[in-house]
Design a protein around this motif. Structure first.
Motif, PDB file in Angstrom:
ATOM      1  N   ASN A  15      50.678  40.865  41.988  1.00  0.00           N
ATOM      2  CA  ASN A  15      49.580  41.061  42.374  1.00  0.00           C
ATOM      3  C   ASN A  15      48.448  41.123  41.909  1.00  0.00           C
ATOM      4  O   ASN A  15      48.451  41.667  40.830  1.00  0.00           O
ATOM      5  N   CYS A  16      47.402  40.569  42.014  1.00  0.00           N
ATOM      6  CA  CYS A  16      46.204  40.651  41.344  1.00  0.00           C
ATOM      7  C   CYS A  16      45.038  39.842  42.022  1.00  0.00           C
ATOM      8  O   CYS A  16      45.091  38.779  42.874  1.00  0.00           O
ATOM      9  N   TYR A  17      43.857  40.538  42.066  1.00  0.00           N
ATOM     10  CA  TYR A  17      42.807  39.802  42.849  1.00  0.00           C
ATOM     11  C   TYR A  17      41.748  40.228  41.959  1.00  0.00           C
ATOM     12  O   TYR A  17      41.370  41.199  40.939  1.00  0.00           O
ATOM     13  N   LEU A  18      40.626  39.211  42.166  1.00  0.00           N
ATOM     14  CA  LEU A  18      39.157  39.443  41.349  1.00  0.00           C
ATOM     15  C   LEU A  18      38.231  39.692  42.260  1.00  0.00           C
ATOM     16  O   LEU A  18      38.053  39.125  43.349  1.00  0.00           O
ATOM     17  N   ILE A  19      37.455  40.682  42.221  1.00  0.00           N
ATOM     18  CA  ILE A  19      36.390  41.346  42.936  1.00  0.00           C
ATOM     19  C   ILE A  19      35.242  40.933  42.045  1.00  0.00           C
ATOM     20  O   ILE A  19      35.352  41.297  40.823  1.00  0.00           O
ATOM     21  N   ARG A  20      34.128  40.480  42.564  1.00  0.00           N
ATOM     22  CA  ARG A  20      33.038  39.843  41.611  1.00  0.00           C
ATOM     23  C   ARG A  20      31.872  39.980  42.498  1.00  0.00           C
ATOM     24  O   ARG A  20      31.592  40.114  43.790  1.00  0.00           O
ATOM     25  N   SER A  21      30.641  40.197  41.803  1.00  0.00           N
ATOM     26  CA  SER A  21      29.183  39.952  42.012  1.00  0.00           C
ATOM     27  C   SER A  21      28.798  38.703  41.310  1.00  0.00           C
ATOM     28  O   SER A  21      29.548  38.098  40.549  1.00  0.00           O
ATOM     29  N   ASN A  22      27.608  38.674  41.211  1.00  0.00           N
ATOM     30  CA  ASN A  22      26.935  37.538  40.383  1.00  0.00           C
ATOM     31  C   ASN A  22      27.165  38.085  38.839  1.00  0.00           C
ATOM     32  O   ASN A  22      27.177  36.929  37.998  1.00  0.00           O
ATOM     33  N   ARG A  23      27.132  39.118  38.476  1.00  0.00           N
ATOM     34  CA  ARG A  23      27.320  39.549  37.148  1.00  0.00           C
ATOM     35  C   ARG A  23      28.334  40.592  36.777  1.00  0.00           C
ATOM     36  O   ARG A  23      28.515  40.977  35.524  1.00  0.00           O
ATOM     37  N   THR A  24      29.197  40.676  37.781  1.00  0.00           N
ATOM     38  CA  THR A  24      30.321  41.839  37.588  1.00  0.00           C
ATOM     39  C   THR A  24      31.475  41.205  37.761  1.00  0.00           C
ATOM     40  O   THR A  24      31.627  40.815  38.853  1.00  0.00           O
ATOM     41  N   TYR A  25      32.557  41.583  37.195  1.00  0.00           N
ATOM     42  CA  TYR A  25      34.004  41.046  37.491  1.00  0.00           C
ATOM     43  C   TYR A  25      34.901  41.905  37.104  1.00  0.00           C
ATOM     44  O   TYR A  25      35.132  42.516  36.217  1.00  0.00           O
ATOM     45  N   ILE A  26      35.763  42.430  38.430  1.00  0.00           N
ATOM     46  CA  ILE A  26      36.741  43.444  38.210  1.00  0.00           C
ATOM     47  C   ILE A  26      38.036  42.773  38.618  1.00  0.00           C
ATOM     48  O   ILE A  26      38.177  42.121  39.571  1.00  0.00           O
ATOM     49  N   LEU A  27      38.914  43.184  37.814  1.00  0.00           N
ATOM     50  CA  LEU A  27      40.417  42.691  38.150  1.00  0.00           C
ATOM     51  C   LEU A  27      41.211  43.886  39.018  1.00  0.00           C
ATOM     52  O   LEU A  27      41.091  45.055  38.417  1.00  0.00           O
ATOM     53  N   LEU A  28      41.582  43.706  40.145  1.00  0.00           N
ATOM     54  CA  LEU A  28      42.420  44.738  40.975  1.00  0.00           C
ATOM     55  C   LEU A  28      43.811  44.488  40.584  1.00  0.00           C
ATOM     56  O   LEU A  28      44.224  43.344  41.018  1.00  0.00           O
ATOM     57  N   ASP A  29      44.476  45.135  39.924  1.00  0.00           N
ATOM     58  CA  ASP A  29      46.162  45.009  39.637  1.00  0.00           C
ATOM     59  C   ASP A  29      46.209  43.854  38.521  1.00  0.00           C
ATOM     60  O   ASP A  29      45.291  42.752  38.693  1.00  0.00           O
ATOM     61  N   ALA A  30      47.022  43.826  37.882  1.00  0.00           N
ATOM     62  CA  ALA A  30      47.463  42.927  36.831  1.00  0.00           C
ATOM     63  C   ALA A  30      48.833  42.646  36.758  1.00  0.00           C
ATOM     64  O   ALA A  30      49.569  42.716  35.890  1.00  0.00           O
ATOM     65  N   GLY A  31      49.326  42.200  37.936  1.00  0.00           N
ATOM     66  CA  GLY A  31      51.029  41.886  37.930  1.00  0.00           C
ATOM     67  C   GLY A  31      51.464  40.346  37.974  1.00  0.00           C
ATOM     68  O   GLY A  31      52.512  40.222  38.326  1.00  0.00           O
ATOM     69  N   ILE A  32      50.513  39.855  37.311  1.00  0.00           N
ATOM     70  CA  ILE A  32      50.920  38.589  36.936  1.00  0.00           C
ATOM     71  C   ILE A  32      50.695  38.269  35.492  1.00  0.00           C
ATOM     72  O   ILE A  32      50.006  39.249  34.940  1.00  0.00           O
ATOM     73  N   VAL A  55      41.351  47.716  37.662  1.00  0.00           N
ATOM     74  CA  VAL A  55      41.473  49.019  38.395  1.00  0.00           C
ATOM     75  C   VAL A  55      43.083  48.676  38.838  1.00  0.00           C
ATOM     76  O   VAL A  55      43.532  47.663  39.349  1.00  0.00           O
ATOM     77  N   LEU A  56      43.860  49.622  38.835  1.00  0.00           N
ATOM     78  CA  LEU A  56      45.268  49.671  38.913  1.00  0.00           C
ATOM     79  C   LEU A  56      45.723  50.640  40.116  1.00  0.00           C
ATOM     80  O   LEU A  56      45.157  51.518  40.207  1.00  0.00           O
ATOM     81  N   THR A  57      46.466  50.139  41.081  1.00  0.00           N
ATOM     82  CA  THR A  57      46.918  50.939  42.205  1.00  0.00           C
ATOM     83  C   THR A  57      47.974  51.639  41.871  1.00  0.00           C
ATOM     84  O   THR A  57      48.086  52.963  42.226  1.00  0.00           O
ATOM     85  N   HIS A  58      48.973  51.291  40.986  1.00  0.00           N
ATOM     86  CA  HIS A  58      50.371  51.962  40.588  1.00  0.00           C
ATOM     87  C   HIS A  58      50.984  51.222  39.649  1.00  0.00           C
ATOM     88  O   HIS A  58      50.891  50.315  39.288  1.00  0.00           O
ATOM     89  N   GLU A  59      52.078  51.987  39.191  1.00  0.00           N
ATOM     90  CA  GLU A  59      52.924  51.510  37.846  1.00  0.00           C
ATOM     91  C   GLU A  59      53.881  50.524  38.298  1.00  0.00           C
ATOM     92  O   GLU A  59      54.295  50.049  37.010  1.00  0.00           O
ATOM     93  N   ARG A 127      54.336  57.103  41.366  1.00  0.00           N
ATOM     94  CA  ARG A 127      53.930  58.457  40.723  1.00  0.00           C
ATOM     95  C   ARG A 127      52.403  59.010  41.447  1.00  0.00           C
ATOM     96  O   ARG A 127      52.649  60.214  42.036  1.00  0.00           O
ATOM     97  N   GLU A 128      51.204  58.257  41.726  1.00  0.00           N
ATOM     98  CA  GLU A 128      50.236  58.749  42.200  1.00  0.00           C
ATOM     99  C   GLU A 128      49.480  57.615  42.798  1.00  0.00           C
ATOM    100  O   GLU A 128      48.373  57.264  41.919  1.00  0.00           O
ATOM    101  N   PRO A 129      49.939  56.750  43.602  1.00  0.00           N
ATOM    102  CA  PRO A 129      49.381  55.593  44.177  1.00  0.00           C
ATOM    103  C   PRO A 129      47.892  55.806  44.945  1.00  0.00           C
ATOM    104  O   PRO A 129      47.977  56.549  45.513  1.00  0.00           O
ATOM    105  N   VAL A 130      47.329  54.758  44.614  1.00  0.00           N
ATOM    106  CA  VAL A 130      45.794  54.586  45.501  1.00  0.00           C
ATOM    107  C   VAL A 130      45.629  53.288  45.871  1.00  0.00           C
ATOM    108  O   VAL A 130      46.083  52.280  45.233  1.00  0.00           O
ATOM    109  N   GLY A 131      44.790  53.089  46.984  1.00  0.00           N
ATOM    110  CA  GLY A 131      44.095  51.779  47.290  1.00  0.00           C
ATOM    111  C   GLY A 131      42.699  51.980  46.983  1.00  0.00           C
ATOM    112  O   GLY A 131      42.087  53.075  46.428  1.00  0.00           O
ATOM    113  N   TYR A 132      41.859  50.844  47.111  1.00  0.00           N
ATOM    114  CA  TYR A 132      40.461  51.023  46.896  1.00  0.00           C
ATOM    115  C   TYR A 132      39.636  49.994  47.600  1.00  0.00           C
ATOM    116  O   TYR A 132      40.016  49.200  48.185  1.00  0.00           O
TER     117      TYR A 132
END
Length: 269
Positions: A15-32, A55-59, A127-132
């Motif tokens: 699982n992995c997503y890119l969230i972005r604006s014109n100048r900001t790039y955030i990776l949600l999870d790094a499962g690949i 940003v990571l949701t869980h382990e 252990r302490e999962p979250v969504g965003y």
């Protein structure tokens, strides 16, 4: 571009997503793999070093697989995760240097670049999962996966999203009569497991009923099981449940399924 999201992978394998604006790039999870992350970013004309944070949701491994690959690069993105997630990762040998950790908890809102990020609690056997959810200039993208139930607090967290990504992991009858061992079936069906197609549809229905302004949101079904679901089955079940509640695809929402293996398109709002 105000705000956008691109699904790079969404399945039990990664699982992995890119969230972005014109100048900001955030990776949600790094499962690949790190190689795949870099390739997918290149395909979107984003350089690896341009990432502002992860940003990571869980382990679980399908959400943190390439964390160590980030440690071997010269870029210095910060990682945002709960204390429980970071402790569990450390126990599995995927520790993150202290100077690159940003410990957050459910209910926290923080800013990465020009995007506001809010964490909320989910119900999963981690252990302490979250969504965003991610906000900018009055627009909102929410991602809610890896949860066995959707609580009132979770409904409130994703309220009024312009884009909602929600887990539709399995068709319950396929799971029940499938080849998984009984203890695995129990785990998936529990309140700390994964959402069924029906549970996802019921959550989407509540989401649509709670909209405070007229809009036709994008809803994307995510984290489908390769064993216990298909895109066609997910669309059929979710569509039927929504129609029973008086909501119709194309009129009240735009509904699609995220490809579990291929990078999707960038969706912007």
């Amino acid at each position: 571009m105000n705000l956008g999201i691109c699904p790079m992978a969404s399945s039990s394998s990664g699982n992995c997503y890119l969230i972005r604006s014109n100048r900001t790039y955030i990776l949600l999870d790094a499962g690949i793999s790190g190689t795949t992350v870099k390739k997918d970013l290149d395909d979107m004309d984003v350089q690896f070093w341009e990432l502002n944070g992860v940003v990571l949701t869980h382990e679980h491994i399908d959400h943190v697989r390439s964390v160590k690959a980030f440690m071997n690069r010269s870029v210095r993105q910060s990682f945002y995760a709960t204390a429980g997630t970071l402790e569990a990762m450390r126990e599995k040998g995927k520790d993150i240097p202290d100077e690159r950790m940003r410990i957050i908890k459910a209910g926290d809102t923080f800013t990465i670049g020009d995007i506001d990020v809010t964490a909320f609690a989910v119900s999963h056997d981690a252990r302490e999962p979250v969504g965003y959810f991610f906000s900018r200039n009055g627009k909102k993208i929410s991602v809610i996966t890896d949860t066995g139930t959707v609580t009132k607090d979770m409904d409130e967290a994703v309220k009024d999203s312009d884009i909602l990504i929600i887990e539709a992991n399995h068709e319950e009858n396929i799971l029940l009569y499938g080849r998984y061992p009984y203890h695995i079936k129990r785990r998936i069906l529990s309140d700390k497991g994964h959402l069924s197609n029906v549970a996802a549809a019921e959550s989407i229905s509540r989401f649509l009923k709670s909209l405070s302004s007229p809009k036709v949101p994008y809803v994307m079904l995510a984290h489908l099981s390769g064993e216990n679901n298909t895109p066609q089955q997910a669309m059929l079940t979710v569509g039927n449940v929504l129609e029973e509640s008086g909501f119709y695809i194309g009129k009240h929402l735009r509904l699609s399924v995220i490809d579990p293996k291929e990078m999707g398109d960038l969706l912007t709002i």
